[in-house]
Design an enzyme around this catalytic site. Sequence first.
Site, PDB file in Angstrom:
ATOM      1  N   ASP A   9       0.874  -1.167   0.000  1.00  0.00           N
ATOM      2  CA  ASP A   9       0.000   0.000   0.000  1.00  0.00           C
ATOM      3  C   ASP A   9       0.922   1.231   0.000  1.00  0.00           C
ATOM      4  O   ASP A   9       2.112   1.116   0.330  1.00  0.00           O
ATOM      5  CB  ASP A   9      -0.873  -0.033   1.265  1.00  0.00           C
ATOM      6  CG  ASP A   9      -1.588   1.270   1.505  1.00  0.00           C
ATOM      7  OD1 ASP A   9      -2.220   1.773   0.559  1.00  0.00           O
ATOM      8  OD2 ASP A   9      -1.521   1.794   2.643  1.00  0.00           O
ATOM      9  N   ASP A  11      -0.270   5.073   0.820  1.00  0.00           N
ATOM     10  CA  ASP A  11      -0.578   6.105   1.821  1.00  0.00           C
ATOM     11  C   ASP A  11      -0.641   5.500   3.225  1.00  0.00           C
ATOM     12  O   ASP A  11      -1.427   4.597   3.491  1.00  0.00           O
ATOM     13  CB  ASP A  11      -1.904   6.787   1.477  1.00  0.00           C
ATOM     14  CG  ASP A  11      -1.784   7.545   0.168  1.00  0.00           C
ATOM     15  OD1 ASP A  11      -0.889   8.398   0.089  1.00  0.00           O
ATOM     16  OD2 ASP A  11      -2.546   7.251  -0.766  1.00  0.00           O
TER      17      ASP A  11
HETATM   18  C1  XBP Z   1      -5.375   6.055   0.389  1.00  0.00           C
HETATM   19  C2  XBP Z   1      -6.496   6.950   0.248  1.00  0.00           C
HETATM   20  C3  XBP Z   1      -6.447   7.978  -0.749  1.00  0.00           C
HETATM   21  C4  XBP Z   1      -5.651   9.194  -0.441  1.00  0.00           C
HETATM   22  C5  XBP Z   1      -5.977  10.231  -1.457  1.00  0.00           C
HETATM   23  O1  XBP Z   1      -5.851   4.792   0.808  1.00  0.00           O
HETATM   24  O2  XBP Z   1      -7.493   6.816   0.903  1.00  0.00           O
HETATM   25  O3  XBP Z   1      -7.758   8.401  -0.914  1.00  0.00           O
HETATM   26  O4  XBP Z   1      -5.985   9.709   0.823  1.00  0.00           O
HETATM   27  O5  XBP Z   1      -5.657   9.826  -2.728  1.00  0.00           O
HETATM   28  P1  XBP Z   1      -4.903   3.520   0.776  1.00  0.00           P
HETATM   29  P2  XBP Z   1      -6.384  10.459  -4.025  1.00  0.00           P
HETATM   30  O6  XBP Z   1      -3.677   3.876   1.540  1.00  0.00           O
HETATM   31  O7  XBP Z   1      -5.666   2.452   1.494  1.00  0.00           O
HETATM   32  O8  XBP Z   1      -4.663   3.163  -0.663  1.00  0.00           O
HETATM   33  O9  XBP Z   1      -6.856  11.828  -3.676  1.00  0.00           O
HETATM   34  O10 XBP Z   1      -5.319  10.466  -5.077  1.00  0.00           O
HETATM   35  O11 XBP Z   1      -7.536   9.552  -4.367  1.00  0.00           O
HETATM   36 MG    MG Z   2      -3.019   3.125   3.421  1.00  0.00          MG
END
Ligand code: XBP
Ligand code: MG
Length: 251
Positions: A9, A11
């Site tokens: 993953d 973020d």
């Molecule tokens: C990541 C997210 C994303 C980011 C924003 O989730 O929830 O929405 O916060 O990204 P994960 P975008 O780590 O579970 O993948 O604005 O580019 O959608």
């Molecule tokens: Mg995440």
Amino acid sequence: MTLKALIFDVDGTLADTERDGHRPAFNRAFAEMGLDWHWDEALYGELLAVTGGKERIKYYVESFRRDYQKPSNFEELVAELHRAKTRHYTQLLSSGAIPLRPGVRRLLQQAREAGLRLAIATTTTPENVTALLRYSLGEGTEAWFDVIAAGDIVPAKKPAPDIYLWALDALQLAPSACLAFEDSGNGIKASRGAGIPTVVTVNGYTDTDAFDDALAVLSDLGEPDVPCRVVQGDINGKSCVDVELLKAWLS
Ligand code: XBP
Ligand code: MG
């Protein structure tokens, strides 16, 4: 089963991008478009219940701004806001503002040396992944990853397993030959939904999420001289997560 690939993953897992990256980028986009919306740290924690930036903006409007009169082109407005947010976010990353989490670079390098394949499965926009890899891991490091599964390539975002299933299909590997790395309840629902054993490193927004199904829940991946904290599971007396430990977990 022999371990063949690691799927990360982005973020919250590769880097703590949410509080000081995505959140201020959303706020800059709102201000730029003349909206009086502001997401403080606490509110943003609530909004993280919904993954995906466009989906999060709509959730905010529907659940927290019932006073807001949606214009007829609301979908277009959300898309425009999101493009502006991506511009602000990648600008922020280009200043080197968001470092990788402890142990991430070391484990990626070790995995490459051990011949493991690397992949990414994330909800965020592809440009954001490219920018994080370039500015935080280093120029050219996108090539370290055989598969980058990101954003809208699947309509159902995490906690749906679709992005992981997409990555497995692209890797041409069984879920039992892979390990996933996640930081959130929504993330582990997605990876486990795809049948992939999962290691969790928590952060301030996710440390109270449920991770019953994790191989281990840790403060971070740790470094040999800066041990990680074990929240759940067993790291065999080690101070950090290394390839040997990953192989032991999978066997
Ligand atoms: C990541 C997210 C994303 C980011 C924003 O989730 O929830 O929405 O916060 O990204 P994960 P975008 O780590 O579970 O993948 O604005 O580019 O959608
Ligand atoms: Mg995440």
